[in-house]
Design a protein around this motif. Structure first.
Motif, PDB file in Angstrom:
ATOM      1  N   VAL A   1       4.331  -3.496 -12.068  1.00  0.00           N
ATOM      2  CA  VAL A   1       3.439  -3.282 -11.028  1.00  0.00           C
ATOM      3  C   VAL A   1       3.314  -1.425 -10.870  1.00  0.00           C
ATOM      4  CG1 VAL A   1       4.301  -5.080  -9.360  1.00  0.00           C
ATOM      5  CG2 VAL A   1       5.526  -2.848  -9.519  1.00  0.00           C
ATOM      6  N   LEU A   2       4.161  -0.737 -11.697  1.00  0.00           N
ATOM      7  CA  LEU A   2       3.933   0.546 -11.582  1.00  0.00           C
ATOM      8  C   LEU A   2       2.733   0.870 -12.537  1.00  0.00           C
ATOM      9  CD1 LEU A   2       7.628   1.855 -12.343  1.00  0.00           C
ATOM     10  CD2 LEU A   2       6.171   1.869  -9.921  1.00  0.00           C
ATOM     11  N   ASP A   3       2.317  -0.033 -13.400  1.00  0.00           N
ATOM     12  CA  ASP A   3       1.138   0.365 -14.279  1.00  0.00           C
ATOM     13  C   ASP A   3       0.067  -0.275 -13.862  1.00  0.00           C
ATOM     14  OD1 ASP A   3       2.928   1.781 -15.946  1.00  0.00           O
ATOM     15  OD2 ASP A   3       3.936  -0.027 -16.394  1.00  0.00           O
ATOM     16  N   ASP A   4      -0.077  -1.411 -13.235  1.00  0.00           N
ATOM     17  CA  ASP A   4      -0.820  -2.301 -12.737  1.00  0.00           C
ATOM     18  C   ASP A   4      -0.797  -2.832 -11.561  1.00  0.00           C
ATOM     19  OD1 ASP A   4      -3.052  -4.297 -12.581  1.00  0.00           O
ATOM     20  OD2 ASP A   4      -2.407  -5.451 -14.295  1.00  0.00           O
TER      21      ASP A   4
ATOM     22  N   LEU B   1       0.861  -1.219  -0.130  1.00  0.00           N
ATOM     23  CA  LEU B   1       0.122   0.041   0.124  1.00  0.00           C
ATOM     24  C   LEU B   1       1.042   1.301   0.031  1.00  0.00           C
ATOM     25  CD1 LEU B   1      -2.787  -1.054   2.747  1.00  0.00           C
ATOM     26  CD2 LEU B   1      -2.886  -0.625   0.165  1.00  0.00           C
ATOM     27  N   GLU B   2       1.771   1.149   0.703  1.00  0.00           N
ATOM     28  CA  GLU B   2       2.861   2.505   0.984  1.00  0.00           C
ATOM     29  C   GLU B   2       3.683   2.609  -0.525  1.00  0.00           C
ATOM     30  OE1 GLU B   2       5.020   3.252   4.393  1.00  0.00           O
ATOM     31  OE2 GLU B   2       3.631   1.663   5.694  1.00  0.00           O
ATOM     32  N   VAL B   3       3.968   1.461  -1.171  1.00  0.00           N
ATOM     33  CA  VAL B   3       4.697   1.671  -2.454  1.00  0.00           C
ATOM     34  C   VAL B   3       3.754   2.293  -3.464  1.00  0.00           C
ATOM     35  CG1 VAL B   3       5.795   0.476  -4.213  1.00  0.00           C
ATOM     36  CG2 VAL B   3       6.196  -0.530  -2.125  1.00  0.00           C
TER      37      VAL B   3
ATOM     38  N   LYS C   1      10.036  12.252 -14.996  1.00  0.00           N
ATOM     39  CA  LYS C   1      11.417  11.857 -14.767  1.00  0.00           C
ATOM     40  C   LYS C   1      11.532  11.006 -13.504  1.00  0.00           C
ATOM     41  CE  LYS C   1      14.057  14.887 -17.924  1.00  0.00           C
ATOM     42  NZ  LYS C   1      14.893  16.137 -18.261  1.00  0.00           N
ATOM     43  N   GLY C   2      10.739  11.452 -12.531  1.00  0.00           N
ATOM     44  CA  GLY C   2      11.113  10.820 -11.105  1.00  0.00           C
ATOM     45  C   GLY C   2      10.797   9.263 -11.312  1.00  0.00           C
ATOM     46  N   LEU C   3       9.217   9.356 -11.746  1.00  0.00           N
ATOM     47  CA  LEU C   3       8.625   7.991 -12.018  1.00  0.00           C
ATOM     48  C   LEU C   3       9.726   6.928 -12.902  1.00  0.00           C
ATOM     49  CD1 LEU C   3       6.214   6.104 -11.485  1.00  0.00           C
ATOM     50  CD2 LEU C   3       5.188   6.936 -13.461  1.00  0.00           C
ATOM     51  N   ALA C   4      10.160   7.648 -14.077  1.00  0.00           N
ATOM     52  CA  ALA C   4      10.955   6.810 -14.903  1.00  0.00           C
ATOM     53  C   ALA C   4      12.351   6.399 -14.120  1.00  0.00           C
ATOM     54  CB  ALA C   4      11.629   7.894 -16.039  1.00  0.00           C
ATOM     55  N   LYS C   5      12.528   7.140 -13.125  1.00  0.00           N
ATOM     56  CA  LYS C   5      14.013   6.699 -12.605  1.00  0.00           C
ATOM     57  C   LYS C   5      13.686   5.665 -11.671  1.00  0.00           C
ATOM     58  CE  LYS C   5      17.633   8.430 -13.041  1.00  0.00           C
ATOM     59  NZ  LYS C   5      18.715   7.978 -13.707  1.00  0.00           N
ATOM     60  N   PHE C   6      12.371   5.787 -11.037  1.00  0.00           N
ATOM     61  CA  PHE C   6      11.917   4.493  -9.887  1.00  0.00           C
ATOM     62  C   PHE C   6      11.943   3.378 -10.988  1.00  0.00           C
ATOM     63  CE2 PHE C   6       8.523   3.040  -6.717  1.00  0.00           C
ATOM     64  CZ  PHE C   6       9.566   2.604  -6.068  1.00  0.00           C
ATOM     65  N   ARG C   7      11.379   3.467 -12.041  1.00  0.00           N
ATOM     66  CA  ARG C   7      11.181   2.438 -13.004  1.00  0.00           C
ATOM     67  C   ARG C   7      12.475   1.646 -13.099  1.00  0.00           C
ATOM     68  NH1 ARG C   7       6.775   1.287 -16.296  1.00  0.00           N
ATOM     69  NH2 ARG C   7       6.045   2.946 -15.667  1.00  0.00           N
ATOM     70  N   GLU C   8      13.532   2.555 -13.462  1.00  0.00           N
ATOM     71  CA  GLU C   8      14.914   2.193 -13.881  1.00  0.00           C
ATOM     72  C   GLU C   8      15.542   1.355 -12.707  1.00  0.00           C
ATOM     73  OE1 GLU C   8      17.176   5.463 -15.054  1.00  0.00           O
ATOM     74  OE2 GLU C   8      18.525   4.324 -16.307  1.00  0.00           O
TER      75      GLU C   8
END
Ligand code: URA
Length: 431
Positions: free
Chosen positions: A320-323, A249-251, A302-309
């Motif tokens: 998980v970021l998208d679904d 939930l926190e993520v 850019k922040g989200l893209a860095k988290f994805r990376e």
């Protein structure tokens, strides 16, 4: 030098010399636990001055490995929270600050008791690996600018010993002991600069502002004596920082902030800490400029893209970021209704315990946790609750755990006639 003389000296409220403090740390595993217990109680009752606190910090720092991060280019800025509930700032600000060009090496811990831990939150992302060597971490930061991992090496074993004893001798609550414990570990991870998030309120070690201020000032002075750039923020823990409590939930709440769709206290504290990090790291000239940079990198993705990376590089599943249904899902849930009225107060520590009781936390280090367990709050202090919507929703794999957690939770939130003050999330900045 004699251990009993040192205990008596502190019992008689006298300052200990630098040599005596190093002797105390050197005698670990040689002198008996009961002498340490007595000494810790004397320190707890009679305190230590700033010089003694810096000496104890240094002695514990040199009791183990010090990580060499000099192969990472740029100023390394670490951040540390004294621990709270729904305190997910690292997941927001580590990728966000890295996306602004700050090298971020974050060694995090697991949750214990009522507080959550960043490593547990990250491990709720399928495949995410938190066990990296120093060499792997350095390579990753030089490649993508950010790593979040568990501790490597044997950092501050003296603190490990003393902390365990403090836990069972009623000596945790002591400004010099907490300050030296935190600062020795921060200094051991080799950062050039440190941003401290000192929590204050019903979910924190420091329950009132005077104690929080003293702890923050002591840590800032200790850091300065040891030549570190350092800033402390005192932030509110009189209610959970975010609305989601529990690992997955926190993520999700952190991701929603990085997607730009969510503001609120967690966003405010993350940006305040991140701004101080960018200033100490010479990425921004002042906190206003830093905040604009961070905000811009939320807006432009850019922040989200860095988290994805970060997730991909550490072996996790970025889908998980998208679904969010790709996260492990809870088996049962329950809507919680309370008495109507204004939200007057939270016993935040008890809210954290309720989440742990659902399976989101552990009471011993080796206990497995349920990543999907937790609580979503729909109301915060000062809000008016009309009883039509659930006040909160609980998630778990076990309906009996929900029953236990509900009992803790309903006693932890006070609704009534008085409009509780809407508290400011950032109370004070100490530089
Ligand atoms: N966190 C620490 O690492 N040490 C303390 O003493 C208290 C909180």
């Amino acid at each position: 030098m004699n251990f009993i003389d040192i205990i008596l000296k502190k019992k008689n409220k006298q300052p200990l010399t630098t040599e005596e403090i190093y002797f105390i740390v050197e005698q670990i595993n040689k002198a008996p636990d009961y002498q340490y217990g007595a000494l810790l109680m004397a320190i707890c009752l009679n305190g230590m001055d700033k010089r003694e606190t810096a000496d104890l910090t240094n002695a514990m720092l040199y009791s183990g490995d010090i990580i060499d991060l000099s192969e990472i280019k740029g100023i390394k800025v670490d951040k540390h929270s004294t621990g709270g509930v729904a305190d997910t700032t690292t997941l927001v600000l580590a990728p966000l600050a890295a996306s602004c060009g700050l090298p971020v090496v974050k060694m995090s811990g697991r949750g214990l008791g009522h507080t959550g831990g960043t490593l547990d939150k990250l491990e709720s992302i399928p495949g995410f690996n938190i066990s990296l060597t120093r060499e792997q971490a350095i390579k990753q930061v030089n490649n993508i600018g950010v790593v979040i991992m568990g501790q490597t090496g044997k950092l501050c074993p003296a603190d490990g010993y003393l902390y365990k004893l403090r836990d069972v001798t009623g000596t945790v609550q002591s400004v010099p002991l907490i300050a030296s414990s935190i600062m020795s570990k921060k200094l051991a991870v080799g950062a050039d600069a440190i941003v401290l998030d000192v929590k204050c309120g019903s979910g924190a070690f420091m329950k009132n502002i005077d104690d929080a201020r003293e702890l923050a000032k002591t840590m800032v002075e200790t850091g300065k004596r040891l030549d570190k750039r350092i800033t402390a923020l005192i932030t509110d823990m009189d209610q959970p920082l975010g609305n989601n409590i529990g690992n997955t939930l926190e993520v999700i709440e952190a991701v929603e902030i990085l997607k730009g769709g969510l503001k609120g206290d967690l966003y405010e504290v993350s940006l305040a800490l991140g701004s101080e990090m960018l200033v100490l790291g010479d990425i921004a000239e002042n906190t206003q400029q830093a905040r604009e940079m961070l905000d811009e990198n939320i807006k432009n993705g850019k922040g989200l893209a860095k988290f994805r990376e970060l997730i991909i590089t550490q072996g996790g599943d970025p889908s998980v970021l998208d679904d969010y249904s790709k996260f492990k899902q809870p088996l049962v849930s329950k809507e919680i209704y309370l008495e109507k009225g204004f939200v007057e107060a939270f016993d935040t520590e008890a809210v954290g315990r309720a989440s742990a009781a659902l399976g989101a936390g552990r009471t011993s280090y080796d206990m497995p946790i349920d990543y999907s367990a937790g609580i979503v709050l729909n109301y915060r202090k000062g809000d008016e609750y009309d009883g039509k919507k659930p006040f909160a929703v609980m998630y778990s794999d076990d309906k009996y755990k929900i029953k236990d957690a509900e009992e803790i939770f309903v006693n932890a939130v006070k609704t009534g006639k008085n409009r509780g003050e809407k508290t400011k999330p950032v109370i004070q900045v100490i530089r």
